[in-house]
Write a protein that holds these residues in place. Sequence first.
Motif, short mmCIF file in Angstrom:
data_model
loop_
_atom_site.label_atom_id
_atom_site.label_comp_id
_atom_site.label_asym_id
_atom_site.label_seq_id
_atom_site.Cartn_x
_atom_site.Cartn_y
_atom_site.Cartn_z
N GLU A 8 10.99 -50.20 66.10
CA GLU A 8 9.66 -50.19 64.88
C GLU A 8 9.18 -49.62 63.90
N GLN A 9 9.73 -48.05 63.18
CA GLN A 9 9.61 -48.06 62.78
C GLN A 9 10.28 -48.40 61.17
N GLU A 11 10.75 -52.14 61.46
CA GLU A 11 10.18 -53.20 60.60
C GLU A 11 8.48 -53.11 60.26
N PHE A 12 8.43 -51.42 60.46
CA PHE A 12 7.60 -51.13 59.92
C PHE A 12 7.17 -51.19 58.60
N THR A 15 7.42 -54.20 56.63
CA THR A 15 6.87 -55.01 56.22
C THR A 15 6.12 -54.92 55.26
N GLU A 70 6.96 -41.74 60.02
CA GLU A 70 6.11 -42.81 60.25
C GLU A 70 5.69 -43.27 59.12
N ALA A 74 7.18 -45.32 54.82
CA ALA A 74 5.75 -45.50 53.93
C ALA A 74 6.19 -45.38 53.48
#
Length: 340
Positions: A8-9, A11-12, A15, A70, A74
């Motif tokens: 999930e991280q 894919e974040f 994205t 996260e 980012a």
Amino acid sequence: MRFALDDEQREFGRTLGRMLGAADVPAAVRAWAQGDHGPGLAVWERLARAGVFGLAVPEAFGGAGPLPVEAAVAFTELGRHAVPGPVVETAAVSVLLTRLAEAGRPVLAEAWLPRVCDGGARVTAALPGAPGGSPYALDADVCDAVFVAPGGPDDLFLATGHGPVQPSLDPARRLALPRCGAEPVAAGRAVREAVRLAADWAAFAAAAQVLGVGLALLERTVGYVRQRQQFGVPVGAFQAVKHRLADVRVGLEFAGPLVYGAAVALAAGAPGAGAEVAAAKAAASDAAYAAARAALQLHGAIGYTAEYDLSLWLGKARALRSAWGAPADCRARTLDLFSL
């Protein structure tokens, strides 16, 4: 410490990378450097919708955090795409106001953090009394609030204005001296503790951002030496070039785990988190600076031209190297904190 991002991280991060790749960020950076904030603010709106500004903010104030891991993902992408604006300072202010709220002073957090999360307000900070802090505020001319902790008394001020905007090593990082109000908006030991944690988050976010800058410089340089030819072969085929880029890659690969290790320490509230952050900032800054030097040398004369997009990352690598703690200062702080 064994650490790896989960699906999930990852894919974040992918994205965010796709979103920023489609946003023509280089054009926004050039406009920002000229004082035209419109294109850059459009990028900020996309980041707000993606939840980036809520990663350092608790759910009680409209965020999703604090989520340091996260946030590292980012901010690495923000550096990789050279996003303009006080992204690091936004995280620092978010942590500052959150800590004050936890100490029983929620007024500022309630007034500002929900708007920060949804992109409705932009904030920045000048924390000269904190480790790595500076009396200058980044992009004060585009922000709705500038929080100032001058050091000495444990006071926090909300600036009433600022002096002339000045350029930095990165033309898109525009600095100004804020003018403090007559009365602090918060005071006491709680402010001191909040400023310390905010400075740690600022150094951590800057480390992740400059790591992303270094990765972008390496990617662009590898692509360039594969295309540029000399003596009838790609420049990248020469052993000296391969070795130079391999050294850059090793530096970045070693810095990455330190950044994520600092994120884990911040998430756990570990007593040694400040030392972890300082070590990460030193390693990431040096690795990105080495990437910038290699990129400039291997691109040749075109690397010196402001019109070529490489210059956007070169300037940012130089500026972020000293922002929120130069490598030598970070190493000294790491030694001091580990010796306690």
